[in-house]
Design a protein around this motif. Structure first.
Motif, PDB file in Angstrom:
ATOM      1  N   GLU A  36       0.844  -1.198   0.000  1.00  0.00           N
ATOM      2  CA  GLU A  36       0.000   0.000   0.000  1.00  0.00           C
ATOM      3  C   GLU A  36       0.876   1.243   0.000  1.00  0.00           C
ATOM      4  O   GLU A  36       1.778   1.396   0.822  1.00  0.00           O
ATOM      5  CB  GLU A  36      -0.931   0.011   1.216  1.00  0.00           C
ATOM      6  CG  GLU A  36      -1.876   1.192   1.220  1.00  0.00           C
ATOM      7  CD  GLU A  36      -2.936   1.118   2.314  1.00  0.00           C
ATOM      8  OE1 GLU A  36      -3.642   2.122   2.506  1.00  0.00           O
ATOM      9  OE2 GLU A  36      -3.038   0.058   2.965  1.00  0.00           O
ATOM     10  N   ARG A  53       0.768   5.526  -0.485  1.00  0.00           N
ATOM     11  CA  ARG A  53      -0.021   6.755  -0.569  1.00  0.00           C
ATOM     12  C   ARG A  53       0.850   7.987  -0.764  1.00  0.00           C
ATOM     13  O   ARG A  53       0.333   9.109  -0.819  1.00  0.00           O
ATOM     14  CB  ARG A  53      -0.911   6.904   0.657  1.00  0.00           C
ATOM     15  CG  ARG A  53      -2.008   5.835   0.691  1.00  0.00           C
ATOM     16  CD  ARG A  53      -2.913   5.950   1.883  1.00  0.00           C
ATOM     17  NE  ARG A  53      -3.978   4.959   1.793  1.00  0.00           N
ATOM     18  CZ  ARG A  53      -5.159   5.190   1.227  1.00  0.00           C
ATOM     19  NH1 ARG A  53      -5.423   6.380   0.711  1.00  0.00           N
ATOM     20  NH2 ARG A  53      -6.082   4.243   1.180  1.00  0.00           N
ATOM     21  N   THR A 103      -7.325  -4.991  -4.474  1.00  0.00           N
ATOM     22  CA  THR A 103      -6.214  -4.047  -4.514  1.00  0.00           C
ATOM     23  C   THR A 103      -6.161  -3.401  -5.891  1.00  0.00           C
ATOM     24  O   THR A 103      -6.358  -4.065  -6.906  1.00  0.00           O
ATOM     25  CB  THR A 103      -4.884  -4.761  -4.218  1.00  0.00           C
ATOM     26  OG1 THR A 103      -4.948  -5.370  -2.921  1.00  0.00           O
ATOM     27  CG2 THR A 103      -3.718  -3.792  -4.244  1.00  0.00           C
ATOM     28  N   THR A 108      -0.514   2.222  -4.728  1.00  0.00           N
ATOM     29  CA  THR A 108      -1.213   0.960  -4.503  1.00  0.00           C
ATOM     30  C   THR A 108      -2.180   1.174  -3.352  1.00  0.00           C
ATOM     31  O   THR A 108      -1.773   1.593  -2.262  1.00  0.00           O
ATOM     32  CB  THR A 108      -0.232  -0.166  -4.141  1.00  0.00           C
ATOM     33  OG1 THR A 108       0.777  -0.273  -5.143  1.00  0.00           O
ATOM     34  CG2 THR A 108      -0.961  -1.499  -4.008  1.00  0.00           C
ATOM     35  N   VAL A 109      -3.476   0.928  -3.605  1.00  0.00           N
ATOM     36  CA  VAL A 109      -4.475   1.163  -2.559  1.00  0.00           C
ATOM     37  C   VAL A 109      -5.476   0.020  -2.541  1.00  0.00           C
ATOM     38  O   VAL A 109      -5.798  -0.564  -3.573  1.00  0.00           O
ATOM     39  CB  VAL A 109      -5.213   2.505  -2.760  1.00  0.00           C
ATOM     40  CG1 VAL A 109      -4.264   3.676  -2.650  1.00  0.00           C
ATOM     41  CG2 VAL A 109      -5.935   2.534  -4.092  1.00  0.00           C
TER      42      VAL A 109
END
Length: 286
Positions: free
Chosen positions: A140, A142, A230, A249-250
């Motif tokens: 993940e 951000r 994802t 990537t979230v």
């Protein structure tokens, strides 16, 4: 769903976020046809056509975001993202130069054939010969660093619900307040669902010429994730006469399952400057 500039903020598949686009090579009688789906490693010219319901190459398209066709190339491990704009000849053959590494690739064509009732995204697989070393999926992410730029992502993807995603751009620690228009917007965001590369092409709220949208540092998008899972997000933005790509990537999870969220009822760095033939996220798009 459209913003006040007419940009489609969900998906070019015409399904309003019900399902992602690009999962099929054909839709509505239109088919994406590559001259070859076995390609060489390195910088090369890729050629293809869009075949219409009459079996002939389509030669007339309605421009979307200032271009008649947007081509997205990405390797199946989500590396090597490129957003380019091919050129079409009189017979309906498109051509574009791409920098390709060995592996399995997915290509997406965003189009609006003239006379058709809406835009669509067609997808096709191709293989690039050579020793393939797939890259692990990034965890993940951000915050993305693209050269001197830092881009932060705020917001959540929620399955089946529209939600705001705000991306904030800074350069050398200072907010960027003079983003330049790129294809009729201050930013373009592509989201790919990991596993099948289901494709969403979202656009920001507002437009450079609407009198109210500021040219940074924030770019806000409205997106709808078609399912949990994802997603890889790729933001294109233009500044100082260069187009750059920030990657994230979230996860897409229901609001009730997020840490600290109150229970709710279920809802109804790579730098690829194409001009230099490198393969990274800070790049100039065609």
């Amino acid at each position: 769903m459209k913003n006040n500039s007419g940009h489609d903020m969900t998906s070019h598949s015409g399904h309003g976020g019900a399902r992602p686009g690009g999962l099929s090579v054909s839709e509505g009688g239109y088919t994406l046809q590559f001259d070859s789906t076995i390609l060489s490693t390195g910088v090369q010219t890729v050629t293809f056509r869009v075949i219409g319901p009459d079996g002939q190459p389509v030669t007339e398209f309605t421009p979307e975001h200032e271009k008649e066709l947007h081509l997205i190339a990405v390797r199946r491990d989500t590396a090597g993202f490129q957003h380019v704009h091919p050129v079409m000849d009189r017979k309906g053959t498109w051509s574009v130069e791409l920098a390709l590494e060995p592996g399995d690739w997915r290509f997406f064509a965003d189009i609006h054939p003239a006379g058709h009732d809406g835009a669509m995204t067609l997808g096709i697989d191709a293989s690039v010969a050579g020793q393939y070393d797939p890259r692990p999926l990034p965890g993940e992410t951000r915050t993305a660093h693209v050269g001197a730029y830092t881009v932060t992502l705020d917001g959540e993807l929620t399955p089946g619900e529209a939600s705001d995603l705000t991306l904030t751009v800074s350069r050398d620690g200072r907010p960027v307040t003079d983003l330049q228009p790129y294809l009729g917007a201050y930013g373009h965001l592509v989201a790919l669902r990991v596993g099948d590369l289901g494709y969403l092409h979202v656009h920001p709220e507002g437009a450079p010429d609407d009198g109210t949208t500021e040219p940074g540092p924030e770019i806000t998008f409205m997106a709808t994730a078609p399912s949990g899972g994802t997603y890889r997000l790729y933001l294109d933005f233009r500044h100082a006469d260069g187009v750059r790509t920030a990657e994230f990537t979230v996860p897409a999870t229901a609001a009730s399952s997020r840490s600290g969220a109150a229970p709710q009822a279920a809802p109804a760095h790579t730098d690829h400057r194409h001009g230099h033939h490198t393969h990274h996220a800070d790049h100039a798009h065609r």
